[in-house]
Design a protein around this motif. Structure first.
Motif, short mmCIF file in Angstrom:
data_model
loop_
_atom_site.label_atom_id
_atom_site.label_comp_id
_atom_site.label_asym_id
_atom_site.label_seq_id
_atom_site.Cartn_x
_atom_site.Cartn_y
_atom_site.Cartn_z
N UNK A 10 0.81 -1.23 0.00
CA UNK A 10 0.00 0.00 0.00
C UNK A 10 0.84 1.28 0.00
N UNK A 11 2.16 1.16 0.04
CA UNK A 11 3.01 2.35 0.02
C UNK A 11 2.97 3.02 -1.35
N UNK A 12 3.13 4.31 -1.36
CA UNK A 12 3.10 5.12 -2.57
C UNK A 12 4.47 5.03 -3.27
N UNK A 13 4.48 4.45 -4.44
CA UNK A 13 5.73 4.26 -5.18
C UNK A 13 6.30 5.56 -5.76
N UNK A 14 5.55 6.63 -5.71
CA UNK A 14 6.07 7.91 -6.21
C UNK A 14 6.92 8.63 -5.16
N UNK A 15 6.89 8.16 -3.92
CA UNK A 15 7.63 8.80 -2.83
C UNK A 15 9.05 8.24 -2.73
N UNK A 16 9.91 9.00 -2.04
CA UNK A 16 11.23 8.53 -1.65
C UNK A 16 11.16 8.29 -0.15
N UNK A 17 11.52 7.09 0.27
CA UNK A 17 11.45 6.71 1.68
C UNK A 17 12.81 6.86 2.33
N UNK A 18 12.84 7.61 3.43
CA UNK A 18 14.07 7.84 4.19
C UNK A 18 13.97 7.01 5.46
N UNK A 19 14.83 6.01 5.57
CA UNK A 19 14.77 5.11 6.72
C UNK A 19 15.78 5.53 7.78
N UNK A 20 15.42 5.28 9.03
CA UNK A 20 16.36 5.52 10.12
C UNK A 20 16.12 4.53 11.24
N UNK A 21 17.15 4.39 12.08
CA UNK A 21 17.07 3.58 13.30
C UNK A 21 17.77 4.38 14.39
N UNK A 22 18.37 3.70 15.38
CA UNK A 22 19.00 4.41 16.49
C UNK A 22 20.22 5.22 16.07
N UNK A 23 21.06 4.66 15.24
CA UNK A 23 22.28 5.37 14.86
C UNK A 23 23.26 4.47 14.16
#
Length: 150
Positions: free
Chosen positions: A80-93
């Protein structure tokens, strides 16, 4: 007495090769300043994803970030995610690879991704705003971006 250079023991590539490699490197990563600037301006082309556990997200996350633990990312859960977006992932560090695992899984399912350099650790170090609880929250209107010096 002549000193040999530790830096130059491995000579740098020519300028064009360096420029191309650095351009590619920047394509894979974003830093806290750039993400904060986009969030503060309401840039809608990016979606920030917290790849940590729901408990860690609840305790404190980037304002506007969506909780999507990397362990739950599958073809079905990302459908269901929008494929036109850029996804920026992060975690603790930098000591955590959850953002890398999340970015890899998203990219493997056909999404464009970047990783946030330094994760939540660098975000906090730069004094950017945080939200708590189960909701993403939004960028505080009164928040100003501190100078990063770069």
């Amino acid at each position: 007495m002549m000193h040999t250079s530790s830096v130059l023991a491995f000579p740098p590539p020519d300028a064009a090769e360096s420029a191309e490699w650095l351009r590619k490197k920047l394509a894979y990563y974003a830093d806290a300043w750039d993400v904060a600037e986009d969030l503060s301006r309401g840039v809608s082309e990016i979606v920030v994803i917290d790849t940590r556990s729901p408990e860690a997200y609840r305790a404190g996350h980037i304002c506007g970030a969506v909780s999507f633990p990397h362990r739950t990312m599958t073809a079905e859960s990302t459908a269901s995610l929008d494929r036109s977006k850029v996804y920026v992932t992060y975690c603790d560090g930098i000591g955590c690879n959850g953002s890398t695992k999340g970015a890899w899984k998203l990219a493997s399912h056909g999404f464009r991704v970047k990783e946030l350099i330094g994760g939540l650790d660098f975000w906090r170090r730069d004094n950017h705003p945080l939200a708590e609880g189960d909701e993403p929250g939004s960028w505080p209107l009164a928040a100003t971006l501190p100078g990063c010096g770069c």
